[in-house]
Motif scaffolding. Structure first.
Motif, PDB file in Angstrom:
ATOM      1  N   TYR A  12       0.829  -1.206   0.000  1.00  0.00           N
ATOM      2  CA  TYR A  12       0.000   0.000   0.000  1.00  0.00           C
ATOM      3  C   TYR A  12       0.862   1.255   0.000  1.00  0.00           C
ATOM      4  CZ  TYR A  12      -3.018   3.739   1.573  1.00  0.00           C
ATOM      5  OH  TYR A  12      -3.669   4.942   1.675  1.00  0.00           O
ATOM      6  N   GLU A  13       1.866   1.303   0.893  1.00  0.00           N
ATOM      7  CA  GLU A  13       2.706   2.508   0.996  1.00  0.00           C
ATOM      8  C   GLU A  13       3.466   2.769  -0.297  1.00  0.00           C
ATOM      9  OE1 GLU A  13       2.644   0.188   3.365  1.00  0.00           O
ATOM     10  OE2 GLU A  13       1.865   1.236   5.132  1.00  0.00           O
ATOM     11  N   VAL A  49      -4.763  -0.214  -6.902  1.00  0.00           N
ATOM     12  CA  VAL A  49      -3.992  -0.995  -5.926  1.00  0.00           C
ATOM     13  C   VAL A  49      -4.290  -0.490  -4.519  1.00  0.00           C
ATOM     14  CG1 VAL A  49      -1.668  -1.571  -5.108  1.00  0.00           C
ATOM     15  CG2 VAL A  49      -2.154  -1.571  -7.554  1.00  0.00           C
ATOM     16  N   CYS A  50      -4.261   0.818  -4.335  1.00  0.00           N
ATOM     17  CA  CYS A  50      -4.545   1.401  -3.015  1.00  0.00           C
ATOM     18  C   CYS A  50      -5.957   1.036  -2.571  1.00  0.00           C
ATOM     19  CB  CYS A  50      -4.378   2.920  -3.050  1.00  0.00           C
ATOM     20  SG  CYS A  50      -2.667   3.459  -3.230  1.00  0.00           S
ATOM     21  N   ARG A  51      -6.917   1.139  -3.485  1.00  0.00           N
ATOM     22  CA  ARG A  51      -8.304   0.817  -3.151  1.00  0.00           C
ATOM     23  C   ARG A  51      -8.424  -0.650  -2.761  1.00  0.00           C
ATOM     24  NH1 ARG A  51     -10.715   2.118  -7.898  1.00  0.00           N
ATOM     25  NH2 ARG A  51     -10.157   4.262  -7.498  1.00  0.00           N
ATOM     26  N   HIS A  52      -7.723  -1.530  -3.483  1.00  0.00           N
ATOM     27  CA  HIS A  52      -7.722  -2.967  -3.206  1.00  0.00           C
ATOM     28  C   HIS A  52      -7.217  -3.230  -1.781  1.00  0.00           C
ATOM     29  CE1 HIS A  52      -6.900  -7.262  -3.893  1.00  0.00           C
ATOM     30  NE2 HIS A  52      -5.706  -7.038  -3.400  1.00  0.00           N
ATOM     31  N   TRP A  53      -6.110  -2.593  -1.423  1.00  0.00           N
ATOM     32  CA  TRP A  53      -5.545  -2.767  -0.073  1.00  0.00           C
ATOM     33  C   TRP A  53      -6.505  -2.250   0.993  1.00  0.00           C
ATOM     34  CZ3 TRP A  53      -1.716  -5.668   1.572  1.00  0.00           C
ATOM     35  CH2 TRP A  53      -0.708  -6.056   0.685  1.00  0.00           C
ATOM     36  N   GLY A  56      -9.516  -4.529   1.412  1.00  0.00           N
ATOM     37  CA  GLY A  56      -9.118  -5.742   2.136  1.00  0.00           C
ATOM     38  C   GLY A  56      -8.985  -5.471   3.623  1.00  0.00           C
ATOM     39  N   ALA A  57      -8.390  -4.332   3.953  1.00  0.00           N
ATOM     40  CA  ALA A  57      -8.232  -3.968   5.362  1.00  0.00           C
ATOM     41  C   ALA A  57      -9.597  -3.743   6.010  1.00  0.00           C
ATOM     42  CB  ALA A  57      -7.372  -2.706   5.491  1.00  0.00           C
ATOM     43  N   ALA A  59     -12.461  -5.093   5.115  1.00  0.00           N
ATOM     44  CA  ALA A  59     -13.132  -6.388   5.257  1.00  0.00           C
ATOM     45  C   ALA A  59     -12.595  -7.130   6.481  1.00  0.00           C
ATOM     46  CB  ALA A  59     -12.934  -7.220   3.990  1.00  0.00           C
ATOM     47  N   ARG A  60     -11.267  -7.109   6.682  1.00  0.00           N
ATOM     48  CA  ARG A  60     -10.689  -7.778   7.858  1.00  0.00           C
ATOM     49  C   ARG A  60     -11.155  -7.119   9.141  1.00  0.00           C
ATOM     50  NH1 ARG A  60      -6.330  -7.744   4.428  1.00  0.00           N
ATOM     51  NH2 ARG A  60      -5.264  -6.077   5.559  1.00  0.00           N
ATOM     52  N   LEU A  61     -11.235  -5.793   9.137  1.00  0.00           N
ATOM     53  CA  LEU A  61     -11.698  -5.070  10.323  1.00  0.00           C
ATOM     54  C   LEU A  61     -13.160  -5.402  10.620  1.00  0.00           C
ATOM     55  CD1 LEU A  61     -11.164  -2.971  12.519  1.00  0.00           C
ATOM     56  CD2 LEU A  61     -11.789  -1.200  10.876  1.00  0.00           C
ATOM     57  N   ASP A  62     -14.007  -5.368   9.581  1.00  0.00           N
ATOM     58  CA  ASP A  62     -15.424  -5.706   9.766  1.00  0.00           C
ATOM     59  C   ASP A  62     -15.575  -7.119  10.307  1.00  0.00           C
ATOM     60  OD1 ASP A  62     -16.138  -3.219   8.866  1.00  0.00           O
ATOM     61  OD2 ASP A  62     -16.724  -3.877   6.856  1.00  0.00           O
ATOM     62  N   SER A  63     -14.784  -8.048   9.769  1.00  0.00           N
ATOM     63  CA  SER A  63     -14.846  -9.437  10.204  1.00  0.00           C
ATOM     64  C   SER A  63     -14.425  -9.563  11.672  1.00  0.00           C
ATOM     65  CB  SER A  63     -13.936 -10.274   9.310  1.00  0.00           C
ATOM     66  OG  SER A  63     -13.797 -11.565   9.823  1.00  0.00           O
ATOM     67  N   ALA A  64     -13.352  -8.864  12.036  1.00  0.00           N
ATOM     68  CA  ALA A  64     -12.878  -8.916  13.426  1.00  0.00           C
ATOM     69  C   ALA A  64     -13.903  -8.317  14.379  1.00  0.00           C
ATOM     70  CB  ALA A  64     -11.543  -8.180  13.552  1.00  0.00           C
ATOM     71  N   LEU A  65     -14.527  -7.225  13.972  1.00  0.00           N
ATOM     72  CA  LEU A  65     -15.547  -6.591  14.822  1.00  0.00           C
ATOM     73  C   LEU A  65     -16.773  -7.485  14.955  1.00  0.00           C
ATOM     74  CD1 LEU A  65     -15.339  -2.880  13.599  1.00  0.00           C
ATOM     75  CD2 LEU A  65     -14.597  -3.788  15.805  1.00  0.00           C
ATOM     76  N   ALA A  66     -17.183  -8.112  13.855  1.00  0.00           N
ATOM     77  CA  ALA A  66     -18.350  -9.000  13.893  1.00  0.00           C
ATOM     78  C   ALA A  66     -18.061 -10.192  14.792  1.00  0.00           C
ATOM     79  CB  ALA A  66     -18.697  -9.458  12.478  1.00  0.00           C
ATOM     80  N   GLU A  67     -16.839 -10.729  14.693  1.00  0.00           N
ATOM     81  CA  GLU A  67     -16.442 -11.859  15.536  1.00  0.00           C
ATOM     82  C   GLU A  67     -16.473 -11.462  17.001  1.00  0.00           C
ATOM     83  OE1 GLU A  67     -12.585 -14.094  15.216  1.00  0.00           O
ATOM     84  OE2 GLU A  67     -13.288 -14.280  13.155  1.00  0.00           O
ATOM     85  N   ARG A  68     -15.920 -10.299  17.290  1.00  0.00           N
ATOM     86  CA  ARG A  68     -15.860  -9.820  18.672  1.00  0.00           C
ATOM     87  C   ARG A  68     -17.266  -9.612  19.224  1.00  0.00           C
ATOM     88  NH1 ARG A  68     -14.581  -3.809  19.815  1.00  0.00           N
ATOM     89  NH2 ARG A  68     -16.787  -3.836  19.360  1.00  0.00           N
TER      90      ARG A  68
END
Length: 82
Positions: A12-13, A49-53, A56-57, A59-68
């Protein structure tokens, strides 16, 4: 005209930094129309590429929050009671 493997391998950077450089060159002017178009197309790819990253970030955050949230309320105590 999708992303190439080289593009998806960019971090991303790296993609963001190169995109900033592309924008700087376009804003500075003095490039031929052909070069400007090539820079614009590269900028579009880098933005993808930036949008893709970022997607993805997110989606992972949403998944972690939903799990929590689901894990705390969903029956954690019931599992322990068995």
């Amino acid at each position: 005209m999708g992303m190439t493997e080289a593009d998806t391998a960019l971090g991303y950077e790296q993609a963001r930094d190169e995109l900033i450089e592309v924008v700087r060159k376009l804003e500075a002017g003095g490039t031929s129309l052909e070069d400007s178009l090539a820079l614009w197309e590269r900028g579009e790819e880098l933005a993808k590429v930036c949008r893709h990253w970022l997607e993805g970030a997110r989606a992972r955050l949403d998944s972690a929050l939903a799990e929590r949230d689901g894990g705390d309320e969903g029956g954690g105590s019931g599992d322990r009671g068995e």
